[in-house]
Motif scaffolding. Sequence first.
Motif, short mmCIF file in Angstrom:
data_model
loop_
_atom_site.label_atom_id
_atom_site.label_comp_id
_atom_site.label_asym_id
_atom_site.label_seq_id
_atom_site.Cartn_x
_atom_site.Cartn_y
_atom_site.Cartn_z
N GLU A 138 39.41 58.47 38.22
CA GLU A 138 39.22 59.65 37.36
C GLU A 138 40.48 60.51 37.26
O GLU A 138 40.67 61.21 36.28
CB GLU A 138 38.04 60.48 37.87
CG GLU A 138 36.70 59.85 37.57
CD GLU A 138 36.50 59.53 36.08
OE1 GLU A 138 36.53 60.47 35.27
OE2 GLU A 138 36.35 58.35 35.74
N TYR A 165 43.93 60.95 28.46
CA TYR A 165 43.13 61.64 27.43
C TYR A 165 43.27 63.16 27.57
O TYR A 165 42.27 63.87 27.75
CB TYR A 165 41.64 61.26 27.57
CG TYR A 165 41.38 59.76 27.58
CD1 TYR A 165 41.42 59.02 26.41
CD2 TYR A 165 41.07 59.10 28.78
CE1 TYR A 165 41.18 57.65 26.41
CE2 TYR A 165 40.82 57.73 28.78
CZ TYR A 165 40.88 57.01 27.61
OH TYR A 165 40.64 55.66 27.63
N ARG A 187 40.96 65.84 26.00
CA ARG A 187 39.61 66.14 26.49
C ARG A 187 39.60 67.33 27.45
O ARG A 187 38.55 67.81 27.84
CB ARG A 187 39.01 64.91 27.19
CG ARG A 187 38.77 63.78 26.20
CD ARG A 187 38.18 62.55 26.85
NE ARG A 187 38.15 61.45 25.88
CZ ARG A 187 37.90 60.19 26.17
NH1 ARG A 187 37.64 59.84 27.41
NH2 ARG A 187 37.90 59.27 25.23
N GLU A 247 29.58 51.03 34.06
CA GLU A 247 30.28 51.52 35.26
C GLU A 247 30.85 50.33 36.05
O GLU A 247 30.11 49.55 36.65
CB GLU A 247 29.41 52.40 36.16
CG GLU A 247 29.06 53.74 35.55
CD GLU A 247 30.29 54.58 35.22
OE1 GLU A 247 31.27 54.57 35.98
OE2 GLU A 247 30.27 55.23 34.16
N SER A 248 32.18 50.26 36.06
CA SER A 248 32.84 49.10 36.65
C SER A 248 32.46 48.86 38.11
O SER A 248 32.28 47.71 38.53
CB SER A 248 34.35 49.22 36.50
OG SER A 248 34.82 50.42 37.09
N GLY A 266 30.62 54.70 24.81
CA GLY A 266 31.87 54.25 24.18
C GLY A 266 32.96 53.92 25.18
O GLY A 266 34.14 54.10 24.91
N ARG A 267 32.55 53.42 26.34
CA ARG A 267 33.52 53.06 27.38
C ARG A 267 33.42 51.56 27.68
O ARG A 267 32.34 50.97 27.61
CB ARG A 267 33.25 53.83 28.67
CG ARG A 267 33.22 55.33 28.53
CD ARG A 267 34.60 55.94 28.43
NE ARG A 267 34.56 57.39 28.54
CZ ARG A 267 34.41 58.23 27.52
NH1 ARG A 267 34.29 57.79 26.29
NH2 ARG A 267 34.39 59.54 27.72
N VAL A 268 34.55 51.01 28.09
CA VAL A 268 34.61 49.61 28.51
C VAL A 268 34.82 49.62 30.02
O VAL A 268 35.64 50.42 30.50
CB VAL A 268 35.80 48.91 27.81
CG1 VAL A 268 35.86 47.45 28.20
CG2 VAL A 268 35.71 49.06 26.30
N HIS A 308 35.85 50.44 20.59
CA HIS A 308 34.90 50.98 21.57
C HIS A 308 34.14 52.21 21.03
O HIS A 308 33.16 52.63 21.60
CB HIS A 308 35.62 51.33 22.88
CG HIS A 308 36.74 52.30 22.71
ND1 HIS A 308 37.86 52.02 21.96
CD2 HIS A 308 36.91 53.57 23.18
CE1 HIS A 308 38.68 53.06 21.98
NE2 HIS A 308 38.12 54.01 22.71
N THR A 353 41.93 47.68 31.13
CA THR A 353 40.86 48.66 31.34
C THR A 353 40.07 48.34 32.62
O THR A 353 40.35 47.37 33.32
CB THR A 353 39.85 48.67 30.17
OG1 THR A 353 39.10 47.45 30.21
CG2 THR A 353 40.54 48.81 28.83
N ALA A 354 39.03 49.15 32.83
CA ALA A 354 38.19 48.99 34.02
C ALA A 354 37.33 47.74 33.96
O ALA A 354 36.52 47.49 34.87
CB ALA A 354 37.32 50.23 34.19
#
Length: 214
Positions: free
Chosen positions: A107, A114, A117, A65-66, A50-52, A38, A10-11
């Motif tokens: 993005e 996903y 979405r 935000e990475s 709910g983001r990693v 998450h 992941t990010a």
Amino acid sequence: MYRLYWAEGTASFAPQAVLEEAGLAYELVRIDTTRGEHSKPDYLAINPAGRVPALELPDGAILTESAAISLYLAERHGLEEIAPAVMDPDRGTFLRWLFYLAVTLQEAYKPFYYPERWSADPGDRPRIRARATERIIECWQPVEAHLAANGPYHLGERFSLADIFVLMNSTWHVTPEQLVERFPAVGRCIALASERPVIARCLAQQKRVSVGRL
Ligand SMILES: N[C@@H](CCC(=O)N[C@@H](CS)C(=O)NCC(=O)O)C(=O)O
């Protein structure tokens, strides 16, 4: 001490790489996204999106935000070599690519992973993923052009956070071998970045976790 909420693939890769580059002590908290951790209340209390990743600062504040986390850590801890400072001639080019990679390229992978979405109709998913696959390639093209003309890194011979973001994005590509075949300058940047001891260590940890050996 910093606490990084992290998951393999992941990010969270970039913030971890910066923590390691800076030689900082931190606690790594694995969020098992394969089991939906998450989206569970404990993690939503930390990052309601709910983001990693998420980073807990020593004073308890949470950053998400990475790119923001990575830049914050690099600047806060004097990593001016990989994050050119305000008056550095490389600053503009650095910011341009860091933002492009975090905002546009990163993005572009979202509809691929996903598709639900983008449409509530499950029948639309193959079309959404097919278009995302094309769009991902379109978004890599300017990166290839820049690296081919100015590489091997985004800032020439100077390795930076932007190169960590390129490497991270490449790990999301379903067929990384096709990506580097199509975009050789990207491939060279990724290969060089992966050879750096800190980056190699972070990549190895991701692999160990993926095969269940944290
Ligand atoms: N722009 C955010 C994106 C974070 C993000 O979307 N992370 C993914 C993993 S790479 C995630 O948590 N996905 C779970 C989901 O969207 O439900 C960042 O760079 O930190």
